[in-house]
Scaffold this active site. Sequence first.
Site, PDB file in Angstrom:
ATOM      1  N   SER A 179       0.793  -1.228   0.000  1.00  0.00           N
ATOM      2  CA  SER A 179       0.000   0.000   0.000  1.00  0.00           C
ATOM      3  C   SER A 179       0.828   1.282   0.000  1.00  0.00           C
ATOM      4  O   SER A 179       0.348   2.315  -0.455  1.00  0.00           O
ATOM      5  CB  SER A 179      -0.957   0.002   1.192  1.00  0.00           C
ATOM      6  OG  SER A 179      -0.277  -0.257   2.388  1.00  0.00           O
ATOM      7  N   HIS A 207      -5.352  -3.095  -2.955  1.00  0.00           N
ATOM      8  CA  HIS A 207      -4.970  -2.081  -3.946  1.00  0.00           C
ATOM      9  C   HIS A 207      -4.909  -2.637  -5.358  1.00  0.00           C
ATOM     10  O   HIS A 207      -4.575  -1.910  -6.296  1.00  0.00           O
ATOM     11  CB  HIS A 207      -3.615  -1.465  -3.587  1.00  0.00           C
ATOM     12  CG  HIS A 207      -3.658  -0.689  -2.315  1.00  0.00           C
ATOM     13  ND1 HIS A 207      -4.183   0.591  -2.243  1.00  0.00           N
ATOM     14  CD2 HIS A 207      -3.298  -1.023  -1.055  1.00  0.00           C
ATOM     15  CE1 HIS A 207      -4.115   1.002  -0.991  1.00  0.00           C
ATOM     16  NE2 HIS A 207      -3.595   0.053  -0.257  1.00  0.00           N
ATOM     17  N   LYS A 238     -11.886   0.976  -2.130  1.00  0.00           N
ATOM     18  CA  LYS A 238     -10.868   1.640  -2.942  1.00  0.00           C
ATOM     19  C   LYS A 238     -11.351   1.712  -4.392  1.00  0.00           C
ATOM     20  O   LYS A 238     -12.221   2.511  -4.690  1.00  0.00           O
ATOM     21  CB  LYS A 238      -9.525   0.951  -2.722  1.00  0.00           C
ATOM     22  CG  LYS A 238      -9.047   1.258  -1.299  1.00  0.00           C
ATOM     23  CD  LYS A 238      -7.852   0.524  -0.804  1.00  0.00           C
ATOM     24  CE  LYS A 238      -7.543   1.019   0.618  1.00  0.00           C
ATOM     25  NZ  LYS A 238      -6.749   0.088   1.395  1.00  0.00           N
TER      26      LYS A 238
END
Length: 390
Positions: A179, A207, A238
Amino acid sequence: MDSIDWIERELAALEEASLLRRPAVIDTVSGPEVSIDGRRLILACSNNYLGLAGDERLIDAARVAAVEFGAGSGASPLVSGLTRAQRDLEMRIAAFKGTEDCIIFSSGYLANIGVIQALAGPDDRVFSDELNHASIIDGCRLSRATPVIYRHADMEHLESLLSAGGFRRALIVTDSVFSMDGDVAPLAQLVDVARRHRAMTVVDEAHATGVLGPTGGGALEALGLRGQVDAVVGTMSKALGSAGGFVSGSGDLAAWLRNRARSQIFDTAPVPAAIGAASAALGIVVSEPVRRDRIAELRELLIEGLRDLGYQVGESESAIIPVFVGESDEAMRLSARIRELGVFAPAIRPPSVPAGTARIRLTVMATHSDMHIAQMLDAFAAARDQGSLA
Ligand SMILES: *Cc1c(COP(=O)(O)O)cnc(C)c1O
């Protein structure tokens, strides 16, 4: 009340060490540009990679789900059940990830602490990359298994630690995309090491989901490893532009988590609006690969531009681009300088990253324009010329 006075002293010490943090307050939708303190800034640090958080289709889907199922969900799934919409989304995520089943948590943080605590106990060891996300570290602590930290992405080190034996079961856990650095774990080798040592595997694709792989399935998909790990963790917060987390794996794993993952059992189910928005996002992730292509294009532009300016950029393979500075005060100065120039990206400092590796963590979004990237580079160029760079 002087019993709590110590906080004031601790805060002053943090401030002194350039480690005090304060969140910015945003007055607009979290898009490629945001308004902070009455100023329009380019948002260069969001994990809303595909720009879906502000997409009308997600906002509509959230509204429709709230109308159909209500504003809240009332209790945890084992107490008052989960909505049909949540169960449908779990099955769609399972298919998306190439697994049998999936269970949704209120956040990726809760998914990580739930799955690790459910899979490992005091007689076990959890082998964890030194750069893993904090939620993985907290999951290890909660599990009461013995944590064993291996050097970043070092599979030989991992294997030598596994070979030591002396435990009931072994669990290997890693971020797929890290990350704060944006690099990708050596997942093929990791799967191989795990198999030889009969270790369980948990891979956190927070991610990577929506960003990597032909259909946005993540790093495992990109590397042809779908279905090769025991548990895939992901987040809907996200690239999916909503909120919530999930764990995908076998039907038995899902059933076990429903019975043992405390962070789901004792947590109210996600709000229907979040499920509705994430569900709409999943369709867009698969049907609009052009958003991933756009990220790939923009990251190349930004990385090349920063390198040309003399900045030290990491080995990113994702939408995350770390610009290394070193000391916290330097990173704060650089962040403040680019903000004056219209670019919002805070300094990332210890304890989020190891001491001496403070950085500006830039992220590109599919909705950034070429002009946004050019403005970011202009800001970094000006900051360099004014000597804000260490
Ligand atoms: C953000 C993040 C999480 C937590 O996900 P949330 O849905 O934001 O709680 C977990 N793991 C990694 C690697 C992350 O970056």
